[in-house]
Design a protein around this motif. Structure first.
Motif, PDB file in Angstrom:
ATOM      1  N   THR A   1       0.855  -1.180   0.000  1.00 29.05           N
ATOM      2  CA  THR A   1       0.000   0.000   0.000  1.00 29.05           C
ATOM      3  C   THR A   1       0.893   1.233   0.000  1.00 29.05           C
ATOM      4  O   THR A   1       1.806   1.336   0.817  1.00 29.05           O
ATOM      5  CB  THR A   1      -0.883   0.025   1.264  1.00 29.05           C
ATOM      6  OG1 THR A   1      -1.428  -1.274   1.448  1.00 29.05           O
ATOM      7  CG2 THR A   1      -1.999   1.023   1.127  1.00 29.05           C
ATOM      8  N   LEU A   2       0.631   2.146  -0.920  1.00 26.76           N
ATOM      9  CA  LEU A   2       1.423   3.373  -0.996  1.00 26.76           C
ATOM     10  C   LEU A   2       0.535   4.556  -0.659  1.00 26.76           C
ATOM     11  O   LEU A   2      -0.617   4.610  -1.071  1.00 26.76           O
ATOM     12  CB  LEU A   2       1.990   3.589  -2.398  1.00 26.76           C
ATOM     13  CG  LEU A   2       2.439   2.389  -3.200  1.00 26.76           C
ATOM     14  CD1 LEU A   2       2.873   2.834  -4.588  1.00 26.76           C
ATOM     15  CD2 LEU A   2       3.585   1.693  -2.495  1.00 26.76           C
ATOM     16  N   SER A   3       1.076   5.486   0.072  1.00 25.55           N
ATOM     17  CA  SER A   3       0.330   6.694   0.388  1.00 25.55           C
ATOM     18  C   SER A   3       1.327   7.849   0.464  1.00 25.55           C
ATOM     19  O   SER A   3       2.063   7.983   1.436  1.00 25.55           O
ATOM     20  CB  SER A   3      -0.386   6.486   1.717  1.00 25.55           C
ATOM     21  OG  SER A   3      -0.938   7.685   2.133  1.00 25.55           O
ATOM     22  N   TYR A   4       1.360   8.647  -0.592  1.00 20.04           N
ATOM     23  CA  TYR A   4       2.348   9.720  -0.680  1.00 20.04           C
ATOM     24  C   TYR A   4       1.646  11.064  -0.839  1.00 20.04           C
ATOM     25  O   TYR A   4       0.773  11.215  -1.686  1.00 20.04           O
ATOM     26  CB  TYR A   4       3.283   9.509  -1.884  1.00 20.04           C
ATOM     27  CG  TYR A   4       3.988   8.167  -1.915  1.00 20.04           C
ATOM     28  CD1 TYR A   4       4.326   7.496  -0.739  1.00 20.04           C
ATOM     29  CD2 TYR A   4       4.299   7.566  -3.121  1.00 20.04           C
ATOM     30  CE1 TYR A   4       4.960   6.280  -0.768  1.00 20.04           C
ATOM     31  CE2 TYR A   4       4.942   6.323  -3.174  1.00 20.04           C
ATOM     32  CZ  TYR A   4       5.268   5.697  -1.981  1.00 20.04           C
ATOM     33  OH  TYR A   4       5.891   4.483  -2.019  1.00 20.04           O
ATOM     34  N   GLU A   5       2.057  12.008  -0.027  1.00 18.71           N
ATOM     35  CA  GLU A   5       1.548  13.388  -0.176  1.00 18.71           C
ATOM     36  C   GLU A   5       2.660  14.236  -0.751  1.00 18.71           C
ATOM     37  O   GLU A   5       3.625  14.556  -0.068  1.00 18.71           O
ATOM     38  CB  GLU A   5       1.122  13.935   1.187  1.00 18.71           C
ATOM     39  CG  GLU A   5      -0.178  13.362   1.670  1.00 18.71           C
ATOM     40  CD  GLU A   5      -0.676  14.030   2.951  1.00 18.71           C
ATOM     41  OE1 GLU A   5      -0.070  15.020   3.387  1.00 18.71           O
ATOM     42  OE2 GLU A   5      -1.666  13.530   3.511  1.00 18.71           O
ATOM     43  N   LEU A   6       2.499  14.615  -1.998  1.00 20.66           N
ATOM     44  CA  LEU A   6       3.582  15.305  -2.692  1.00 20.66           C
ATOM     45  C   LEU A   6       3.377  16.814  -2.642  1.00 20.66           C
ATOM     46  O   LEU A   6       2.257  17.295  -2.829  1.00 20.66           O
ATOM     47  CB  LEU A   6       3.643  14.835  -4.154  1.00 20.66           C
ATOM     48  CG  LEU A   6       3.606  13.317  -4.373  1.00 20.66           C
ATOM     49  CD1 LEU A   6       3.347  13.005  -5.834  1.00 20.66           C
ATOM     50  CD2 LEU A   6       4.904  12.694  -3.928  1.00 20.66           C
ATOM     51  N   VAL A   7       4.462  17.506  -2.391  1.00 20.86           N
ATOM     52  CA  VAL A   7       4.400  18.973  -2.443  1.00 20.86           C
ATOM     53  C   VAL A   7       5.322  19.477  -3.541  1.00 20.86           C
ATOM     54  O   VAL A   7       6.251  18.772  -3.956  1.00 20.86           O
ATOM     55  CB  VAL A   7       4.818  19.621  -1.096  1.00 20.86           C
ATOM     56  CG1 VAL A   7       3.812  19.295  -0.012  1.00 20.86           C
ATOM     57  CG2 VAL A   7       6.203  19.180  -0.696  1.00 20.86           C
ATOM     58  N   GLU A   8       5.069  20.671  -3.983  1.00 19.21           N
ATOM     59  CA  GLU A   8       5.832  21.201  -5.108  1.00 19.21           C
ATOM     60  C   GLU A   8       7.296  21.365  -4.719  1.00 19.21           C
ATOM     61  O   GLU A   8       7.607  21.845  -3.620  1.00 19.21           O
ATOM     62  CB  GLU A   8       5.259  22.530  -5.580  1.00 19.21           C
ATOM     63  CG  GLU A   8       5.839  22.941  -6.916  1.00 19.21           C
ATOM     64  CD  GLU A   8       5.047  24.076  -7.546  1.00 19.21           C
ATOM     65  OE1 GLU A   8       5.461  24.510  -8.634  1.00 19.21           O
ATOM     66  OE2 GLU A   8       4.051  24.531  -6.968  1.00 19.21           O
TER      67      GLU A   8
END
Lengths: 285, 181
Positions: free
Chosen positions: B172-179
Motif C-alpha cells: 500500500t502506498l500513500s504519498y503526499e507530494l508537495v511542489e
C-alpha cells in the motif's frame, strides 16, 4: 562581445544543470541521503554465543524462554550413556522491560542454582559508532549445601556474582567478534586456596556458514585462577541453527554449568578428556 | 543584443526546468500475513517519491532497513534472512502515470494507470497498477496498492515458515507530494 560570450556560456550551464536532473530516480538518490542513524544489524542472533553472553538484548515486551542442557562428560562412555544420565538442565525466562534492558530468572540443576540477571544495552554499532556495548550482571544462589551439614553456613555463602562488559562488533555480514572483561565474586570457593574475587576476560565470535546457520566459539581466560586449581578455563564451540522464532544451539564445552560464576570459575572438564555435549533452545513469545 | 541573450536564457530555463512534486515522508506498507498466524507486516514512513507533473513520470525510493515491524525479531529476520539489506539497501520504482494531466486533478480521487519498473534486491520487475490522485490545496495525494510475490525478487522462504508468510504480498502506498522548488 566578450560579455555576450559569458552570457551564452551561462545559458548553456543553466540548461546543463537542469538537464542533469532529468532522471527522476537520480534526483531521488540525492534527496534520499538519509540523515538518521542506521544501526548495523546485530552481531549475534541468540543471547548467548555458546556459554558467554552475547550483545543481544531482548526488545521491549519480548519474552524468551531458554532451555539449556549440558549432558555429563562424553568420556563416561556407556556407563552413563555418554553423559545422558548426568545432565544439567537450566530453564530461564527472559523479558525485555524497556528498550535495551532485559531481566531474567533461571534455575539450573548443577549446585541447585537459582539465578537472576539484568542486561542493558548502552551503545549500538552504527556508521558513527564502531561497537555494541552491553552491561551484564547476574546473582546466583546455590541451594545444594545444607545447614545440617555445615552448621556455620550463612546465607551469604550461597551467593556468587558476575559482572561483565560485553563489547562486540559485526565485522562483516558473516563474522562478528566480542570481548568480555569480567569480574566474578565467589562468596564460597570450592578450593580453599582460590581467590574470592576473580578477574577474567572472555572472547567470543561467530561465523555464518549460511543464512540461518553459524559456527560459534567462546573462551574465557580467568586471570585469578590459582595454579593448583583443578578447574580450567572454559572453551565452548557450537553450531547455531535458526528457524523463525527458534534458535537451536548445539555445542561442546568443557564446562557443565551454564551460569557465568559457574563456568568461568569452575569449569570441571578439559578439552583433551572431559567434554560435555549440550544445547540451548531459545523460543521467543 | 544583451536583452535578447537574457531572453533566450530565460526561455531555455523555462523550457527545460520541469515542474516537480515530491515527498520525503511517504508511507509504504506491506502485508504478508496469513490468517491464524502472527501478522507479518511493516511500515516505511520515509519513502521519497517524485512526480514530474509535465510528463507524468514518477519515481520512488526507500531504504529496506527503514521498514518498521511491531516485532523487533521479525524486523531483524526480515533484514538479515530475507532481504539481505546490507547488500541491497534500497528498493526503487521508476515509471510513468499514463495520460497524466495536472489540471484534471480535483479534490476527489481520480484513477490513473501507473506503469513502471520495481527494483528490489537488485532484481527489476515490471509493475502495472491503478493510482488514485487528488489535489488538496497545494499537495498532490497519491494512493495505490498492488501485489508482488517473493519469488519475483528471489526472496527465499524456508519450508518451515512457508505457511506463515503469504504467497502474495500486498503493498500500500500513500504519498503526499508537495511542489519542489
Amino acid at each position: 562581445m566578450k560579455r555576450h560570450l559569458v552570457l551564452l556560456a551561462l545559458t548553456f550551464l543553466c540548461i546543463n544543470t537542469v538537464n542533469a536532473q532529468d532522471d527522476l530516480l537520480n534526483e531521488l538518490e540525492d534527496e534520499a541521503k538519509t540523515k538518521d542513524i542506521t544501526y548495523e544489524q546485530p552481531a549475534f542472533k541468540a543471547m548467548k554465543i555458546g556459554n558467554l553472553q552475547s550483545t543481544k538484548v531482548a526488545a521491549k515486551g519480548e519474552l524468551y524462554m531458554y532451555v539449556s542442557h549440558r549432558f555429563g562428560a562424553l568420556n563416561d562412555g556407556f556407563d552413563t550413556f555418554f553423559g545422558l544420565d548426568n545432565a544439567n538442565t537450566k530453564i530461564q525466562m527472559v523479558y525485555g522491560i524497556f528498550n535495551g534492558v532485559q531481566i531474567g530468572m533461571a534455575r539450573e540443576s548443577i549446585r541447585k542454582t537459582y539465578s537472576s540477571h539484568i542486561k542493558a544495552k548502552f551503545m549500538s554499532q552504527s556508521k558513527d559508532f564502531p561497537v555494541n556495548i552491553v552491561g551484564y550482571a547476574t546473582v546466583n544462589i546455590r541451594t545444594d549445601i545444607k545447614e545440617d551439614k555445615y552448621p556455620l553456613l550463612q546465607f551469604a555463602d550461597r551467593m556468587s556474582y558476575a559482572t561483565q562488559l560485553l563489547v562486540s562488533r559485526r565485522l562483516n555480514n558473516k563474522f562478528s567478534l566480542e570481548l568480555a572483561p569480567t569480574f566474578v565474586r565467589q562468596n564460597l570457593v570450592l578450593e580453599p586456596f582460590q581467590k574470592h574475587n576473580q578477574i577474567a576476560l572472555g572472547v567470543g565470535g561467530r561465523y555464518k556458514i549460511s543464512k540461518r546457520m553459524s559456527i560459534n566459539a567462546d573462551y574465557v581466560y580467568n586471570f585469578s585462577r590459582h595454579e593448583d586449581s583443578i578447574y580450567n578455563d572454559p572453551l565452548t564451540i557450537g553450531l547455531d541453527i535458526e528457524t523463525g522464532g527458534h534458535v537451536f544451539q548445539l555445542l561442546f564445552s568443557n564446562a557443565q554449568s551454564t551460569n557465568e560464576p559457574g563456568f568461568i570459575s569452575n569449569a570441571e572438564g578439559d578439552w583433551f578428556g572431559k567434554v560435555f555435549f549440550g544445547f540451548n533452545i531459545v523460543r521467543v513469545f | 543584443m544583451k536583452k535578447i541573450f537574457i531572453l533566450i536564457m530565460f526561455f531555455c530555463s523555462i523550457l527545460v526546468s520541469a515542474q516537480k512534486y515530491y515527498t520525503k515522508t511517504g508511507v509504504t506498507e506491506f502485508k504478508a500475513s496469513v490468517e491464524a498466524f502472527e501478522s507479518v507486516e511493516a511500515k516505511n514512513k520515509s519513502t521519497t517519491a517524485i512526480l514530474n507533473t509535465n510528463t507524468g513520470e514518477f519515481a520512488a525510493l526507500l531504504f529496506i532497513k527503514s521498514f518498521h515491524f511491531d516485532i523487533a525479531l521479525m524486523q531483524e529476520h526480515f533484514n538479515e534472512n530475507y532481504m539481505d539489506s546490507d547488500q541491497f539497501s534500497k528498493a526503487t520504482f521508476k515509471g510513468e502515470i499514463a495520460a497524466f494531466n495536472l489540471d484534471e486533478l480535483t479534490k476527489s480521487d481520480k484513477n490513473f494507470t501507473l506503469k513502471g519498473i520495481l527494483t528490489v534486491r537488485g532484481i527489476s520487475k515490471e509493475v502495472e497498477t491503478i493510482v488514485r490522485l487528488k489535489r488538496i490545496g497545494s499537495k498532490i495525494v497519491l494512493d495505490s496498492e498492488f501485489n508482488v510475490s517473493p519469488q519475483d525478487f528471489n526472496i527465499e522462504i524456508p519450508s518451515i515458515v512457508r505457511k506463515k508468510i503469504a504467497e502474495s504480498i500486498h503493498l500500500t502506498l500513500s504519498y503526499e507530494l508537495v511542489e519542489k522548488i
